[in-house]
Design an enzyme around this catalytic site. Sequence first.
Site, mmCIF file in Angstrom:
data_model
loop_
_atom_site.group_PDB
_atom_site.id
_atom_site.type_symbol
_atom_site.label_atom_id
_atom_site.label_comp_id
_atom_site.label_asym_id
_atom_site.label_seq_id
_atom_site.Cartn_x
_atom_site.Cartn_y
_atom_site.Cartn_z
ATOM 1 N N ILE A 153 0.843 -1.202 0.000
ATOM 2 C CA ILE A 153 0.000 0.000 0.000
ATOM 3 C C ILE A 153 0.881 1.257 0.000
ATOM 4 O O ILE A 153 0.696 2.168 -0.816
ATOM 5 C CB ILE A 153 -0.961 -0.018 1.207
ATOM 6 C CG1 ILE A 153 -1.941 -1.184 1.062
ATOM 7 C CG2 ILE A 153 -1.709 1.309 1.331
ATOM 8 C CD1 ILE A 153 -2.809 -1.458 2.277
ATOM 9 N N ARG A 233 -4.251 2.557 10.420
ATOM 10 C CA ARG A 233 -5.069 2.236 11.587
ATOM 11 C C ARG A 233 -5.156 3.488 12.450
ATOM 12 O O ARG A 233 -4.187 4.252 12.539
ATOM 13 C CB ARG A 233 -4.443 1.113 12.424
ATOM 14 C CG ARG A 233 -4.622 -0.265 11.867
ATOM 15 C CD ARG A 233 -6.076 -0.761 11.977
ATOM 16 N NE ARG A 233 -6.241 -2.099 11.419
ATOM 17 C CZ ARG A 233 -6.572 -2.353 10.150
ATOM 18 N NH1 ARG A 233 -6.782 -1.392 9.300
ATOM 19 N NH2 ARG A 233 -6.722 -3.605 9.743
ATOM 20 N N ASP A 257 -9.443 7.993 7.508
ATOM 21 C CA ASP A 257 -10.329 6.898 7.079
ATOM 22 C C ASP A 257 -10.422 5.838 8.165
ATOM 23 O O ASP A 257 -11.241 4.925 8.072
ATOM 24 C CB ASP A 257 -9.772 6.283 5.781
ATOM 25 C CG ASP A 257 -10.729 5.280 5.159
ATOM 26 O OD1 ASP A 257 -11.909 5.637 4.958
ATOM 27 O OD2 ASP A 257 -10.316 4.136 4.887
ATOM 28 N N GLU A 262 -13.915 2.375 15.986
ATOM 29 C CA GLU A 262 -14.768 2.396 14.783
ATOM 30 C C GLU A 262 -16.041 1.631 15.049
ATOM 31 O O GLU A 262 -15.974 0.571 15.688
ATOM 32 C CB GLU A 262 -14.018 1.767 13.593
ATOM 33 C CG GLU A 262 -12.807 2.584 13.194
ATOM 34 C CD GLU A 262 -12.071 2.027 11.964
ATOM 35 O OE1 GLU A 262 -12.599 1.104 11.312
ATOM 36 O OE2 GLU A 262 -10.973 2.525 11.672
ATOM 37 N N HIS A 281 -13.630 4.018 6.987
ATOM 38 C CA HIS A 281 -12.764 2.865 6.700
ATOM 39 C C HIS A 281 -13.116 2.242 5.340
ATOM 40 O O HIS A 281 -13.487 1.068 5.259
ATOM 41 C CB HIS A 281 -12.886 1.824 7.816
ATOM 42 C CG HIS A 281 -11.718 0.887 7.868
ATOM 43 N ND1 HIS A 281 -11.153 0.469 9.041
ATOM 44 C CD2 HIS A 281 -10.981 0.278 6.894
ATOM 45 C CE1 HIS A 281 -10.147 -0.353 8.800
ATOM 46 N NE2 HIS A 281 -10.021 -0.478 7.501
#
Length: 326
Positions: A153, A233, A257, A262, A281
Site C-alpha cells: 500500500i 489504523r 479513514d 470504529e 474505513h
Amino acid sequence: MAGPEKCVVAVVAESPEEAPLPDRVEGCEFRLISSAEQLVADAADADVVLSWQPRLDWIERNWGWSPRLRWINAAHAGVDHLMFPGLVRSDVTVTNAGGIFNDSIAEYVLGLALAACADLPATLRLQARHEWLHRDTRRLAGSEVLVLGAGGIGRAVTRLMNAAGTRARCLARTRREDSEFGVIGGIDELPALLPSADFVVLALPFTPQTRHILGPAELGLMRGDAWLVNVGRGALVDEPALTGALMGGRIGGAALDVFETEPLPADSPLWDLPNVIVSPHMSGDARGWERAMADLFLDQLKRYRAGEPLVNVVDKSLGFVPGSRV
Ligand code: OXD
C-alpha cells in the site's frame, strides 16, 4: 502445507452474499459462520477459516475450537485484529489480502490530497450555505510527501503521488536501498523530515511498535499547513493529541479513514472540525474488491490443497507480511 483429503472452510461472514464464493470447490466444503456460537457448533472440524469479517472476538474467545485448524486467511490488509497470543504461539498459518487494495488506496489518498489542495471541504460547506467566497488554492505538484509504510500500500501511494508530481518518499522500519525508489528511509528519520512535509500519509501495519507513531512530539514538528492522511489504523496516531493539534490550528488538516474506535463515536469532535475529512474505513473498497478477494482466496486454497506454499504469509512475530511489495 498439504491440504487434507476433504477440506472444511469456515467462512466467517454476515451473509452468503457478502463473500462471492462458488457453491462448491472440488473436495472442499464451505460453511457460513455468522455467530460465535456457530463457529463452535458448525465448524469444529474446520481446516481453514476465511475471515471475511474481522471477528477476533469469536475466534479468540473460542480458540482451540477446531483441532484441525491449519490456516486463517484474513480478508483484510491489516491483521492486527488476529494477533492474539494463542494464535501467535500456534502453528496455524495466517495470510492477508495483500495486493487487493493497493491501487484503490493509492487513488483514494491522491483524491484526498487533491481535495485538501483544492480546499474542497470548505467549498462544500460554503455551497451548502449558497455562499460565494473566492479563495486561493494550493498545487499538489511539488509538494513534499512522507509515506509511512513501505509494504504494497505504501509503495502504491508513493508511486502515484510521484506520478502526480509530488516529491514523495517512503519510510519503513529501517533505512534500506530499494530498486524502485532508490532509498526507503527509516522511521527514525521522521524528526528531521516532518518539519518540511506538506503531507504525511500513514500506511503502516498496526503493531505494538507502530502504536502512536505520531504522538504529540511528532505532531508538534509538522508544519502549520501540513495535512495528515491516515489509511492505516486509527491508533497509529495519538487521537487526542491529533484532535488538539487540529483544533488549535497547529497543523493544516487531516483526512482520516480509520480511527481508534470504529465506527467513530457520534460525539467525537473530529466529525465537526472544518479541517478534517472523516470517512468510514473505505479507502480500499473500490467496487469489485469482493470478487478480487474471493479470487485471491480460491487461488490460495488451490495452493493449500496442492501442498504448495501460500502467498501473503504473515510473520506472526511481527504482525505483518515482511518484505511485501504487493
Ligand atoms: C484493512 C482492510 O486492513 O480494510 O484495513 O483491509
